[in-house]
Design an enzyme around this catalytic site. Sequence first.
Site, mmCIF file in Angstrom:
data_model
loop_
_atom_site.group_PDB
_atom_site.id
_atom_site.type_symbol
_atom_site.label_atom_id
_atom_site.label_comp_id
_atom_site.label_asym_id
_atom_site.label_seq_id
_atom_site.Cartn_x
_atom_site.Cartn_y
_atom_site.Cartn_z
ATOM 1 N N ARG A 120 46.010 -22.991 -16.069
ATOM 2 C CA ARG A 120 47.356 -23.307 -16.553
ATOM 3 C C ARG A 120 47.339 -24.540 -17.462
ATOM 4 N NH1 ARG A 120 52.332 -21.818 -14.670
ATOM 5 N NH2 ARG A 120 51.324 -20.890 -12.868
ATOM 6 N N CYS A 135 59.210 -41.394 -3.061
ATOM 7 C CA CYS A 135 58.021 -40.926 -2.340
ATOM 8 C C CYS A 135 57.216 -42.135 -1.871
ATOM 9 C CB CYS A 135 57.173 -40.046 -3.258
ATOM 10 S SG CYS A 135 55.733 -39.395 -2.407
ATOM 11 N N CYS A 169 47.147 -22.867 -5.664
ATOM 12 C CA CYS A 169 47.277 -23.420 -7.015
ATOM 13 C C CYS A 169 46.734 -24.844 -6.920
ATOM 14 C CB CYS A 169 48.745 -23.412 -7.440
ATOM 15 S SG CYS A 169 49.025 -24.256 -9.010
ATOM 16 N N CYS A 215 58.512 -22.414 -9.136
ATOM 17 C CA CYS A 215 57.700 -23.410 -8.419
ATOM 18 C C CYS A 215 58.580 -24.601 -8.050
ATOM 19 C CB CYS A 215 56.567 -23.913 -9.298
ATOM 20 S SG CYS A 215 55.559 -22.612 -9.976
ATOM 21 N N CYS A 227 50.600 -42.808 -5.895
ATOM 22 C CA CYS A 227 49.930 -42.150 -7.031
ATOM 23 C C CYS A 227 50.319 -42.883 -8.324
ATOM 24 C CB CYS A 227 50.333 -40.681 -7.088
ATOM 25 S SG CYS A 227 50.214 -39.854 -5.477
ATOM 26 N N CYS A 247 56.408 -20.409 -5.419
ATOM 27 C CA CYS A 247 55.355 -21.427 -5.285
ATOM 28 C C CYS A 247 56.023 -22.708 -4.808
ATOM 29 C CB CYS A 247 54.678 -21.661 -6.640
ATOM 30 S SG CYS A 247 53.447 -22.986 -6.600
ATOM 31 N N CYS A 269 52.553 -41.242 -11.084
ATOM 32 C CA CYS A 269 53.751 -40.471 -10.735
ATOM 33 C C CYS A 269 55.047 -41.269 -10.818
ATOM 34 C CB CYS A 269 53.603 -39.889 -9.335
ATOM 35 S SG CYS A 269 54.994 -38.785 -8.935
HETATM 36 N N1 SAM Z 1 54.401 -34.763 -3.585
HETATM 37 C C1 SAM Z 1 53.586 -33.613 -3.619
HETATM 38 C C2 SAM Z 1 52.135 -33.937 -3.862
HETATM 39 O O1 SAM Z 1 51.823 -34.875 -4.541
HETATM 40 O O2 SAM Z 1 51.297 -33.205 -3.318
HETATM 41 C C3 SAM Z 1 54.075 -32.591 -4.637
HETATM 42 C C4 SAM Z 1 54.671 -33.023 -5.953
HETATM 43 S S1 SAM Z 1 53.563 -33.869 -7.093
HETATM 44 C C5 SAM Z 1 54.693 -34.463 -8.306
HETATM 45 C C6 SAM Z 1 52.665 -32.529 -7.864
HETATM 46 C C7 SAM Z 1 51.624 -32.854 -8.888
HETATM 47 O O3 SAM Z 1 52.244 -33.237 -10.108
HETATM 48 C C8 SAM Z 1 50.674 -34.001 -8.604
HETATM 49 O O4 SAM Z 1 49.624 -33.639 -7.757
HETATM 50 C C9 SAM Z 1 50.147 -34.321 -9.990
HETATM 51 O O5 SAM Z 1 48.948 -33.606 -10.224
HETATM 52 C C10 SAM Z 1 51.259 -33.843 -10.924
HETATM 53 N N2 SAM Z 1 51.851 -34.968 -11.653
HETATM 54 C C11 SAM Z 1 52.693 -35.911 -11.164
HETATM 55 N N3 SAM Z 1 53.029 -36.818 -12.103
HETATM 56 C C12 SAM Z 1 52.386 -36.455 -13.238
HETATM 57 C C13 SAM Z 1 52.322 -37.004 -14.548
HETATM 58 N N4 SAM Z 1 52.970 -38.116 -14.878
HETATM 59 N N5 SAM Z 1 51.569 -36.365 -15.466
HETATM 60 C C14 SAM Z 1 50.894 -35.231 -15.141
HETATM 61 N N6 SAM Z 1 50.919 -34.677 -13.920
HETATM 62 C C15 SAM Z 1 51.640 -35.280 -12.966
HETATM 63 FE FE1 SF4 Z 2 54.583 -38.584 -4.171
HETATM 64 FE FE2 SF4 Z 2 54.317 -38.279 -6.787
HETATM 65 FE FE3 SF4 Z 2 52.170 -38.727 -5.296
HETATM 66 FE FE4 SF4 Z 2 53.480 -36.342 -5.086
HETATM 67 S S1 SF4 Z 2 52.387 -37.120 -6.870
HETATM 68 S S2 SF4 Z 2 52.711 -37.647 -3.418
HETATM 69 S S3 SF4 Z 2 55.592 -37.035 -5.447
HETATM 70 S S4 SF4 Z 2 53.890 -40.154 -5.620
#
Ligand code: SAM
Ligand code: SF4
Length: 335
Positions: free
Chosen positions: A276, A69, A204, A113, A73, A144, A76
């Site tokens: 949730r 990606c 959500c 989801c 973030c 979802c 992530c």
């Molecule tokens: N890429 C898209 C986005 O960010 O909108 C969708 C997938 S992203 C993995 C979905 C959500 O997963 C993120 O907004 C975040 O809140 C949650 N998430 C990701 N990594 C995480 C982690 N290590 N611990 C807890 N929540 C996490």
């Molecule tokens: Fe990409 Fe992870 Fe951020 Fe979603 S949360 S936009 S998958 S880096």
Amino acid sequence: MSAIAPSASALDSTASAPVRHDWTVEEVRALFERPFAEVLFRAQQVHRAHFDPNEVQVSTLLSIKTGRCPEDCKYCPQSVRWNTGLDEEALLPVEVVRDAARKAREAGSQRFCMGAAWRRPKDRQIDRVIELIEAVREEGLETCLTLGMLTAEQAERLREAGLDYYNHNLDTSPEYYEEIITTRTYQDRLETLEHVRASGMKTCCGGIVGMGETRDDRAGLLVQLANLPEHPQSVPINQLVRVPGTPLDDVEALDPLEFVRTIAIARILMPAARVRLSAGREDMSDEMQALCFLAGANSVFYGDRLLTTGNPDVDADRALFERLGIHSDGLSADP
Ligand code: SAM
Ligand code: SF4
Ligand code: DTB
């Protein structure tokens, strides 16, 4: 002793008080400062006024496109910027997704989801995803998706394809946000949420705690969620899963009682939403999860994986639900 005066309006109003969209950070901070038992009692009153307190909704996650990606973030494991040793995967074929949905339904899940590691989907990717929505619907599950930012037209197309929920999180307070993500703004997120609401899909939307934020940031996140034009129908409260290789790998763990308090205050602020208990359950004791349900959490992710990290297996969750007398419409008495 708390220096902040008790919030009469927040704790003393009746369970049938009107749903509010005008919370201030000061009011919510004052709620956080109240004794634990007061906050939990109030959350339970609100919960019982709107839901069966012994019923929990269960959803199963599947990562339909994993890794690489472009976003940054810090929490992530799927960001291309961090070296987390993740197995990357292109968009899954429809039959693989259909099989996973069928297995989830057979295990008792109510909603499927699907998450993709995209900044924003391209229109041709939406075409492919629509096939996935159709397959999951054919298996008899609610649907979802979480794909990143959406245009109004894309949200409309997903709704027309029968998508029930779109997940798009605010993640944290506006103030802490820039410490966590620099490649998309808070305003970008609010705009995607607006497109989802305008399309008529259910929202959500929640966030992550335990990222090194302050209590004010947790209050700030909850205020943002509660002051949206409509409360999200589903509010995921994730506890950070600390993944080696991400910049937040070594952040200090949050006090479990502070996590429970955050759930309780989400329940008080958004009385009719499904709150949730989301990521992070593998790091929680059964007792802590029980407190989260007492605090008003009434949905969980069900199945032994989240997107790329682990989640309690279904046998452990069935046993926990049994011990607590919790039922879910999808789960029969026997596996
Ligand atoms: N890429 C898209 C986005 O960010 O909108 C969708 C997938 S992203 C993995 C979905 C959500 O997963 C993120 O907004 C975040 O809140 C949650 N998430 C990701 N990594 C995480 C982690 N290590 N611990 C807890 N929540 C996490
Ligand atoms: Fe990409 Fe992870 Fe951020 Fe979603 S949360 S936009 S998958 S880096
Ligand atoms: C949400 O708020 N939490 C889920 C879901 N929405 C998509 C994702 C949690 C991801 C945890 C880290 C991982 O498994 O990759």
